[in-house]
Write an enzyme that holds these catalytic residues in place. Structure first.
Site, PDB file in Angstrom:
ATOM      1  N   GLY A   1       0.634  -1.435  -0.049  1.00  0.00           N
ATOM      2  CA  GLY A   1      -0.116  -0.121  -0.018  1.00  0.00           C
ATOM      3  C   GLY A   1       0.589   1.142  -0.283  1.00  0.00           C
ATOM      4  N   THR A   2       1.981   1.285   0.672  1.00  0.00           N
ATOM      5  CA  THR A   2       2.426   2.270   1.022  1.00  0.00           C
ATOM      6  C   THR A   2       3.314   2.835  -0.254  1.00  0.00           C
ATOM      7  OG1 THR A   2       3.367   1.938   3.042  1.00  0.00           O
ATOM      8  CG2 THR A   2       4.696   3.124   1.484  1.00  0.00           C
TER       9      THR A   2
ATOM     10  N   GLN B   1      -7.152  -0.235   4.324  1.00  0.00           N
ATOM     11  CA  GLN B   1      -8.060  -1.339   5.395  1.00  0.00           C
ATOM     12  C   GLN B   1      -8.796  -1.850   4.888  1.00  0.00           C
ATOM     13  OE1 GLN B   1      -7.304  -2.056   8.477  1.00  0.00           O
ATOM     14  NE2 GLN B   1      -4.654  -1.160   8.657  1.00  0.00           N
TER      15      GLN B   1
ATOM     16  N   HIS C   1      -0.943  -8.138   3.270  1.00  0.00           N
ATOM     17  CA  HIS C   1      -1.212  -8.973   4.545  1.00  0.00           C
ATOM     18  C   HIS C   1      -2.130  -7.902   5.399  1.00  0.00           C
ATOM     19  CE1 HIS C   1       0.712  -5.621   6.795  1.00  0.00           C
ATOM     20  NE2 HIS C   1       1.464  -4.754   5.394  1.00  0.00           N
TER      21      HIS C   1
ATOM     22  N   THR D   1      11.651  -7.555 -11.760  1.00  0.00           N
ATOM     23  CA  THR D   1      11.356  -8.766 -12.054  1.00  0.00           C
ATOM     24  C   THR D   1      10.041  -9.077 -11.070  1.00  0.00           C
ATOM     25  OG1 THR D   1      12.901  -9.760 -13.358  1.00  0.00           O
ATOM     26  CG2 THR D   1      11.485 -11.234 -11.875  1.00  0.00           C
TER      27      THR D   1
ATOM     28  N   CYS E   1       2.834   1.054  12.438  1.00  0.00           N
ATOM     29  CA  CYS E   1       3.855   1.581  11.065  1.00  0.00           C
ATOM     30  C   CYS E   1       4.645   2.643  11.317  1.00  0.00           C
ATOM     31  CB  CYS E   1       3.294   1.997  10.044  1.00  0.00           C
ATOM     32  SG  CYS E   1       2.327   0.498   9.659  1.00  0.00           S
TER      33      CYS E   1
END
Length: 378
Positions: free
Chosen positions: A70-71, A179, A201, A237, A330
């Site tokens: 997401g970041t 989220q 995740h 890749t 985070c």
């Protein structure tokens, strides 16, 4: 001592079905850019996940770009809007994830854009009237970046209403849905949104894998250069194993959206009622107690404390086998004050706890938490 995991907003356990898909993907060692059979086998895994995700989101496969999470996806959406789409002003909230706020700050410092952070009230709500006022007075290309599911307090917003306002005023709309996605359905064929982001995740997939949805017709350029993978959007890749896991996780969670929502909503209401029974002075952070306006996975509470006092609450819970957090996970493990809670209640110090549930949370986990809560906080 039994250990109870209630920190699913930080990360979720890898689902057995996802783990199996990743193990099987390990046999596809070919480079997906290669034209021989080994490469084609890997390419099939990548495109299978992309098509599955696109089908569930009601978008085109060509609008889904795999990232490291997401970041990276937030960074790509925001910085590309400034560099490639001429955005000169960004409107956002002070309660956004740092993946958004720090990227906006960088865009301001590097490119000289104007940044407007809408005011939020003690429940974490913003004024649509203020948003519309800023949009209607816009004389420069504008990006609105408002997350759909706050990672600390669980607030959700009306994406259709935000997107419609943006369309009316020709503004771009980016939403950090990290989220939210995987827990609620999204129909991108009807939602007026230009960018959304995902991290596997957060819904029982692997870490280090996610994607950016970029609406067709929005032409942005890559941040990472090289071999031109992901249709020249992200060189390097592809992470075959992670992408296979992301696809498997997406398939798993979309199979029982309604059931999980109902089940976890019931557990959440029991959790809140139990907390209030022990501590009637508890403050609900944001809209955690509003089923229609918050994530059913996140409950955030605050207990009044002396200004400057140090809390040992998380340590006490951990010593008793309960894994929760005080807010976002985070920040490199640092237990600093939450910028989100600070925006809601700048003058009221509180001891904040975030209890977040997931696919493998059961009622006995909530019972165990409430027992420890009474021991520690009663």
């Amino acid at each position: 001592m039994q250990k109870i995991y209630l920190d699913n907003a930080a990360t979720t356990p890898l689902a057995p079905e996802v783990k199996q898909a990743m193990i099987e993907a390990m046999d596809s060692f070919g480079n997906p850019s290669s034209t021989h059979s080994f490469g084609r086998q890997s390419r099939i895994l990548v495109e299978r996940s992309r098509k599955l995700i696109a089908k569930e989101l009601h978008c085109e496969p060509g609008e889904v770009f795999f990232t490291s999470g997401g970041t990276e996806a937030d960074n790509l959406a925001i910085l590309s809007s400034v560099r490639d789409l001429g955005v000169k002003r960004i409107i956002s909230l002070p309660t956004e994830h740092h993946a958004v706020l720090h990227t906006i700050e960088h865009a301001r410092d590097q490119y000289g854009i104007e940044v407007i952070l809408l005011a939020v009230d003690e429940r974490g709500d913003f004024s649509f009237e203020e948003l519309e006022s800023h949009l209607s007075s816009a004389s420069v290309p504008t990006l609105v970046s408002i997350m759909q599911g706050n990672n600390e307090i669980g607030n959700t917003f009306d994406m259709m209403r935000i997107g419609t306002l943006c369309r009316e005023h020709r503004a771009l709309y980016h939403s950090d849905t990290v989220q939210y996605i995987g827990h609620f359905p999204l129909d991108l064929s009807t939602l007026p949104v230009d960018f959304i982001t995902c991290s596997a995740h957060k819904f029982n997939g692997p870490k280090g894998t996610g994607f950016l949805y970029a609406r067709g017709g929005v032409k942005i350029h890559p941040q990472i250069f090289g071999g031109g993978q992901e249709r020249n959007m992200r060189s390097g890749t592809e992470n075959i194993i992670g992408i296979a896991g992301l696809g498997a996780a997406f398939q798993l969670v979309t199979s029982d959206w309604g059931e999980e929502k109902s089940r976890l909503n019931m557990l959440k209401q029991k959790l809140i009622a139990g907390i209030r029974a022990v501590r009637p002075d508890v403050l609900i952070n944001g809209k955690s107690d509003s089923p229609e306006e918050s994530l059913y996975t996140v409950t955030s509470i605050g207990l009044p404390m002396e200004k400057g006092a140090k809390s040992m609450t998380l340590f006490q819970f951990d010593m008793k086998g309960i894994a929760i957090s005080g807010g976002s996970a985070c920040n490199s493990g640092a237990q600093n004050g939450s910028h989100v809670i600070e925006a809601l209640r700048p003058d009221l110090p509180t001891d904040n706890l975030r209890i977040s549930m997931g696919r493998y949370t059961v009622e006995s986990d909530v019972d165990a938490f409430l027992q420890v809560f009474e021991e520690v906080m009663g």
